[in-house]
Scaffold this active site. Structure first.
Site: not given
Ligand code: PLP
Length: 356
Positions: A99, A166, A190
């Site tokens: 990511w 993030d 998540k």
């Molecule tokens: C799942 C995830 C993403 C991607 O998220 P999307 O909403 O599918 O774009 C980005 N960063 C992390 C840490 C993730 O776990």
């Protein structure tokens, strides 16, 4: 059979959030209309949005000067919006997984990217330390929880430049000192709600950082000016987030949730650490409370499929490790009850009693 949902994402949500969301689809608060068939500009939806923002502020203790907004496009669109809005010359990134790499890739479209440190050398099984952040970087980007590898930055760091994080997979899993960050974002799917909505906590002084023209929908200014309502927001996903936030509050808030998360993670990590057959894949001090990755020790590698089979007979879902790590990954998000972790721990013991 009762299911134990260890999926990495989209993932388990609290039963009460699901039940109340289902009710709202049929009849929102007894108004005789579905949540899905009212205007996003109605007073009913405005009240939902206001309460969602208010609970975000309350649960994360967000200081003055920040705004919480809800957007589409997932965390992946933020990988692009962040450099679009903030990168003038140079940005610093910490490379702790796929990511992070995807965020780096987007930033390179807009300027120079300084990857200050990387754990790619060991398949991202640790969080780098001892790096320095260039003082002339426009911002520093981190991924606090690396969902695929199961590593996590546990502390809110002091950063000489605006810190952007993030937090897709650990938002609301622990208290966060929001004042240390310029922007926090993540996909909801998540640990917060269904897929389709992205939360962004942004310090308002981050606006106006670049000269370039930014398309309307990709500009944070647009979404701050008409908070989450420039266009039609993902109303249902926001509603389920609201129900999750209400549930977190009812449990006593983020601190109480963190205590439960530690209990769950310790139960599983202790089992793995004391196991004859299994071992963890991440440096102990960097292990995630949310995604617990483990494999079979070398001499037992051929038993991994057999353990997957056993896990299915116990109702466990989603414990297969990501293809880039292998083995197993148990995601222990807020809504996963400790009883499910106990089922996994019991299965490990049962398996060892047969095979070790
Ligand atoms: C799942 C995830 C993403 C991607 O998220 P999307 O909403 O599918 O774009 C980005 N960063 C992390 C840490 C993730 O776990």
């Amino acid at each position: 059979m009762k299911k134990h949902n260890f999926s990495a994402g989209p993932s388990i949500l609290s039963r009460i959030a699901l039940e109340n969301s289902a009710k709202a689809i049929l009849d929102l608060n007894g108004i005789g209309l579905s949540l899905l068939e009212i205007s996003h500009r109605s007073k009913e939806f405005q009240a939902i949005l206001d309460e969602t923002v208010a609970l975000f502020n309350e649960l994360l203790n967000i200081p003055e000067g920040y705004k919480v907004i809800f957007l589409g496009g997932g965390a992946s669109l933020q990988f692009c919006m962040i450099p679009y809005n903030f990168l003038n010359k140079k940005a610093a990134y910490l490379e702790t997984g796929v990511w992070a790499q995807k965020a780096i890739k987007e930033a390179k479209f807009f300027g120079e990217v300084n990857v200050v440190a990387s754990s790619a050398d060991k398949n991202f099984c640790y969080i780098p330390s001892g790096y320095s952040i260039p003082a002339d970087a426009d911002y520093f980007h981190i991924t606090t929880n690396n969902t695929i590898y199961g590593s996590e930055i546990h502390e809110d760091m002091n950063c000489p430049v605006p810190l952007i994080a993030d937090m897709s997979s650990d938002i609301l899993s622990r208290p966060v000192d929001v004042s240390k960050y310029a922007l926090i974002y993540g996909g909801a799917q998540k640990n917060l709600g269904p897929a389709g909505v992205t939360f962004v906590i942004i310090r308002e002084d981050m606006l106006g950082k670049v000269e370039r023209k930014i398309p309307t929908m990709l500009s944070y200014a647009t979404h701050l000016k008409e908070p989450s309502l420039y266009n039609t927001p993902p109303v249902f996903a926001i509603y389920t987030c609201l129900e999750t936030l209400r549930w977190i509050k009812s449990l006593g808030g983020v601190k109480a949730v963190e205590t439960m998360n530690k209990k769950k993670a310790n139960l599983l990590y202790d089992t793995i650490d004391n196991s004859k057959m299994f071992e963890g894949t991440v440096a102990k001090e960097d292990r995630s409370l949310m995604n617990i990755c483990f494999v079979m020790k070398e001499q037992y590698k051929d038993k991994e499929d057999a353990f997957m089979e056993l896990s299915k007979t116990k109702g466990m879902i989603g414990i297969k490790g990501h293809r880039s790590v292998g083995g197993f990954r148990a995601s222990t998000y807020n809504a996963l009850p400790i009883e499910s972790v106990q089922v996994l721990v019991d299965a490990i013991h049962e398996f060892e009693s047969i095979h070790a």
